[in-house]
Scaffold this motif. Structure first.
Motif, mmCIF file in Angstrom:
data_model
loop_
_atom_site.group_PDB
_atom_site.id
_atom_site.type_symbol
_atom_site.label_atom_id
_atom_site.label_comp_id
_atom_site.label_asym_id
_atom_site.label_seq_id
_atom_site.Cartn_x
_atom_site.Cartn_y
_atom_site.Cartn_z
ATOM 1 N N GLU A 146 0.834 -1.210 0.000
ATOM 2 C CA GLU A 146 0.000 0.000 0.000
ATOM 3 C C GLU A 146 0.868 1.259 0.000
ATOM 4 O O GLU A 146 1.835 1.357 0.748
ATOM 5 C CB GLU A 146 -0.893 -0.016 1.258
ATOM 6 N N HIS A 175 -4.722 8.465 0.886
ATOM 7 C CA HIS A 175 -3.317 8.848 1.048
ATOM 8 C C HIS A 175 -2.840 9.676 -0.145
ATOM 9 O O HIS A 175 -2.061 10.617 0.016
ATOM 10 C CB HIS A 175 -2.432 7.609 1.219
ATOM 11 N N HIS A 199 -8.279 0.995 -1.157
ATOM 12 C CA HIS A 199 -8.826 1.605 0.064
ATOM 13 C C HIS A 199 -9.397 2.964 -0.308
ATOM 14 O O HIS A 199 -8.701 3.781 -0.908
ATOM 15 C CB HIS A 199 -7.718 1.838 1.111
ATOM 16 N N HIS A 201 -11.317 6.394 1.170
ATOM 17 C CA HIS A 201 -11.726 7.227 2.307
ATOM 18 C C HIS A 201 -11.411 8.667 1.955
ATOM 19 O O HIS A 201 -10.737 8.941 0.958
ATOM 20 C CB HIS A 201 -11.019 6.783 3.605
ATOM 21 N N GLU A 238 -12.341 2.476 4.003
ATOM 22 C CA GLU A 238 -11.496 2.541 5.203
ATOM 23 C C GLU A 238 -11.863 3.800 5.996
ATOM 24 O O GLU A 238 -11.053 4.706 6.187
ATOM 25 C CB GLU A 238 -10.024 2.534 4.791
HETATM 26 ZN ZN LIG Z 1 -5.259 2.185 3.666
#
Ligand SMILES: [Zn+2]
Length: 273
Positions: A146, A175, A199, A201, A238
């Motif tokens: 990741e 991220h 992921h 979010h 997430e």
């Molecule tokens: Zn993550």
């Protein structure tokens, strides 16, 4: 591509795993992302609760995608500490295999500033990941790396690693949102062949807040369209919230962007029959 989206949720390691599976199952999720993490989801705790967890998984026909703690170093400057961490990774991988996981996510170095220089950071990261890849492979699990931040491991570092190692990628959209304009699209363009899990979010483009999607500055429709154009797999929402409603709202938003509002409402009606 883009026909189906498989939407999962991640357990909070501070809570019991089985009861969260029931909560996610009752809320219409498709799979569990099992973070194997202290205090309540350590390999030891998971082994002790194996029957309860497997019963909960089969009650909802849930598959498992596994996840390691974000704070496990892969480029620690002390060899003995890195060695001990690799052993903890091994225990996590074995635990993942116990629940039938076929994929496990690890992270690039969470504390990149501990490395004396960048070259050392990158070389050590790749060396540790090569070791972990072999351990995972022997257990029949695909290792996914990741993205944490560009300071930890950059786009070029990922490209170099993928040319050396047959590992996959977990694309963490939140991220990348912090890394600046166009980064999400750039990573997708470069690594669409390597991405095996996502992921999703939201945040304020500054801090890694893990907000429900739509609650921060993520352009949700544009991002989902970019994912749908190349991807057909598992996405974990997430979202870190004590309240399951925020997770459900995130799932609805993802489904509406993916399938359109009409189909989303039809499916929802069908599921509640
Ligand atoms: Zn993550």
């Amino acid at each position: 591509m883009g026909e189906h989206v498989i939407i999962g949720a991640m357990n909070n390691p501070k809570k019991e795993v089985a009861e969260q599976i029931h909560l996610f199952g009752e809320s219409g999720f498709d799979f569990l992302e099992l973070t194997i993490e202290a205090p309540n989801a350590s390999p030891q705790k998971l082994a002790a609760a194996k029957k309860e967890i497997n019963d909960a998984l089969s009650a909802y026909n849930f598959g498992v995608v596994a996840h390691c703690p974000w704070y496990f170093s892969v480029a620690h400057p002390y060899a003995s500490i890195q060695k001990a961490t690799v052993e903890e990774f091994r225990r996590a991988f074995e635990s993942a295999a116990l629940f039938g996981a076929k994929k496990i996510t690890i992270h690039t170095e969470w504390a990149p500033y501990i490395a004396p220089e960048r070259q050392v950071l990158v070389a050590k990261t790749i060396e540790t990941i090569a070791t972990l890849h072999k351990i995972a492979h022997d257990l029949g699990i695909a290792l996914l790396v990741e993205n944490v931040s560009e300071a930890s491991f950059s786009l070029d570092d990922f490209r170099n690693m993928f040319s050396e190692l047959e590992v996959g990628m977990t694309l963490d959209v939140g991220h990348l949102l912090i890394e600046g304009e166009g980064k999400i699209e750039e990573y997708i363009r470069q690594f669409k062949k390597n991405i095996q899990h996502i992921h999703l979010h939201d945040n304020d483009k500054r801090r890694d807040l893990h907000l429900p999607i739509g609650a921060g500055k993520l352009d949700v429709p544009k991002t989902v369209a970019a994912i749908k154009a190349f991807y057909d797999g598992t996405i974990t929402l997430e979202v870190h919230s004590e309240d399951i409603d925020y997770l459900k709202i995130s799932r609805d938003k993802l489904e509406i962007c993916w399938y359109g509002k009409r189909k989303h409402l039809q499916d929802k009606k069908y599921r509640s029959l």
